[in-house]
Motif scaffolding. Structure first.
Motif, PDB file in Angstrom:
ATOM      1  N   ARG A 279     -35.683  16.806  30.328  1.00  9.98           N
ATOM      2  CA  ARG A 279     -34.833  16.622  31.507  1.00  9.98           C
ATOM      3  C   ARG A 279     -33.466  16.028  31.176  1.00  9.98           C
ATOM      4  NH1 ARG A 279     -37.750  19.718  32.854  1.00  9.98           N
ATOM      5  NH2 ARG A 279     -39.165  19.790  34.641  1.00  9.98           N
ATOM      6  N   PHE A 280     -33.176  15.847  29.884  1.00 10.43           N
ATOM      7  CA  PHE A 280     -31.857  15.336  29.501  1.00 10.43           C
ATOM      8  C   PHE A 280     -31.521  15.819  28.090  1.00 10.43           C
ATOM      9  CE2 PHE A 280     -35.023  12.349  28.051  1.00 10.43           C
ATOM     10  CZ  PHE A 280     -34.589  11.952  26.802  1.00 10.43           C
ATOM     11  N   ASN A 281     -30.208  15.988  27.834  1.00 10.10           N
ATOM     12  CA  ASN A 281     -29.763  16.324  26.485  1.00 10.10           C
ATOM     13  C   ASN A 281     -28.943  15.198  25.873  1.00 10.10           C
ATOM     14  OD1 ASN A 281     -30.856  18.943  26.649  1.00 10.10           O
ATOM     15  ND2 ASN A 281     -29.005  19.707  27.651  1.00 10.10           N
TER      16      ASN A 281
ATOM     17  N   ASP B  30     -26.526  12.694  30.555  1.00  9.33           N
ATOM     18  CA  ASP B  30     -27.591  13.357  31.336  1.00  9.33           C
ATOM     19  C   ASP B  30     -28.650  12.355  31.750  1.00  9.33           C
ATOM     20  OD1 ASP B  30     -26.437  15.778  30.752  1.00  9.33           O
ATOM     21  OD2 ASP B  30     -27.909  16.320  29.201  1.00  9.33           O
TER      22      ASP B  30
END
Ligand SMILES: *[C@@H]1O[C@H](CO)[C@@H](O)[C@H](O)[C@H]1NC(C)=O
Ligand SMILES: *[C@@H]1O[C@H](CO)[C@@H](O)[C@H](O)[C@H]1NC(C)=O
Ligand SMILES: *[C@@H]1O[C@H](CO)[C@@H](O)[C@H](O)[C@H]1NC(C)=O
Ligand SMILES: *[C@@H]1O[C@H](CO)[C@@H](O)[C@H](O)[C@H]1NC(C)=O
Ligand SMILES: *[C@@H]1O[C@H](CO)[C@@H](O)[C@H](O)[C@H]1NC(C)=O
Length: 315
Positions: A273-275, A279
């Protein structure tokens, strides 16, 4: 008596700024994400402890956010929480906790400096947990996106000499450790370490016996009659542990002594759900909405069925 769980779930609502990093190498949250992608989204993926810590600590302490947080908590508690004055009383017989003037102590949290927002939130969390009141929780959601497992669980019995000891109940990595006595944890007597942890870090009850049990393994029966075993708070946590590993000294059958160090396995249903740090901040700290869990849910979230026969041992 009508009982309700009063949970303060904290989501920051403010404008994102200044968390960009030039390259993945400087961005700890990005290193977690890259590691997960490189593992081919392996449900067994475990992030590196230092990366998780650095990812959390990437968000600087902002005094204004801190003040708003304290103000919001105070107003909410003064408006809705009926046990504020009880928290100031000395514990009744059989209970143990520090009596806390919560409103005053929330204010004094603002007198300190913190190295990161995470450190501040952890302090708020720990203060509220000192009430040992399961009606009241402060959950800074941003910082509870991972779970930390030692991949073993502990239990406690009275041995033949009448001394209460800690033993290994289950070990997912090395079954030779099962039923060995844990004499020391991080070089200190294990009973002392578990008791201290239960006093300081477990808030499930004002009764220290209940807290002690909550540190160790728990067995329950599910709807279809399976016995489900779970590690509890000492070896399975949702708040970042203070160090990356724990050292156990064991006394096993035939007087064999061993010592080993176990790193935390770090699972999450949010690895995809994040990079980047930005994010992470946007998705988990700033957005005031529910985030979908990943399809490849970490194996750590699956219940473990305990099939061994129950035997009366040293009880
Ligand atoms: C789930 O993990 C497996 C590897 O264990 C991987 O092959 C698969 O692509 C992943 N699925 C998703 C939706 O990420
Ligand atoms: C985690 O990362 C740090 C720094 O990149 C490294 O020194 C350490 O060995 C890693 N730990 C593990 C368990 O991989
Ligand atoms: C907090 O940090 C600021 C700036 O570094 C400093 O001026 C102040 O004295 C510090 N306060 C405390 C209580 O340490
Ligand atoms: C094994 O550990 C126990 C408990 O710490 C200790 O009393 C005993 O001397 C140790 N035995 C050996 C062989 O080291
Ligand atoms: C992360 O990167 C992937 C691949 O570039 C992209 O599909 C995904 O939307 C990105 N996730 C976020 C939260 O930006």
């Amino acid at each position: 008596m009508k009982s309700f769980i009063f949970t303060l779930i904290f989501v920051l609502i403010t404008s994102p700024s200044g968390f960009s990093r030039d390259t993945n190498n400087d961005d700890a949250c990005a290193r977690i994400s890259t590691g997960y992608e490189q593992s081919n989204r392996d449900p067994e993926f475990s992030a590196n402890y230092s990366d998780v810590k650095a990812c959390f600590e990437a968000f600087p302490y902002d005094r204004e956010i801190a003040e708003n947080t304290i103000e919001t908590i105070k107003k909410t508690l003064q408006g809705f929480f009926v046990y504020l004055s009880q928290a100031k009383e000395e514990p009744k017989q059989g209970y143990s906790f520090r009596s806390v003037d919560l409103i005053k102590e929330l204010d004094s949290l603002l007198l300190k400096n913190y190295t990161s927002e995470f450190q501040f939130m952890l302090n708020v969390n720990n203060l509220i947990a000192e009430l040992k009141d399961p009606h009241l929780r402060f959950i800074p959601l941003c910082y509870q996106k991972f779970i930390y497992s030692q991949q073993l669980s502990l239990y406690s019995v009275i041995n033949k000499e009448g001394v209460q000891i800690i033993k290994i109940f289950d070990d997912e990595i090395d079954s030779n450790n099962v039923d060995c006595e844990v004499t020391h944890i991080d070089g200190r007597p294990s009973m002392e370490v578990i008791k201290e942890f239960a006093e300081e870090r477990i808030d499930v009850s004002k009764d220290s016996g209940v807290r002690f049990n909550d540190a160790l393994a728990s067995l329950r029966i599910n709807e279809i009659g399976d016995r489900i075993i779970s590690a509890r708070m000492f070896t399975l946590r949702n708040v970042l542990p203070e160090k990356s590993s724990i050292e156990y000294s064991l006394l096993c059958a035939n007087d064999i002594n061993t010592t080993f160090t176990r790193e935390w396995k770090i699972g999450s249903v949010y690895y995809d759900r994040f990079n980047t740090t930005d994010d992470f901040r946007n998705a988990f700290c700033l957005k005031n909405e529910i985030i979908d869990e990943s399809v490849n849910v970490s194996k750590m979230f699956e219940p473990k069925i305990y099939n061994k026969p129950m035997v009366e041992c040293e009880l």
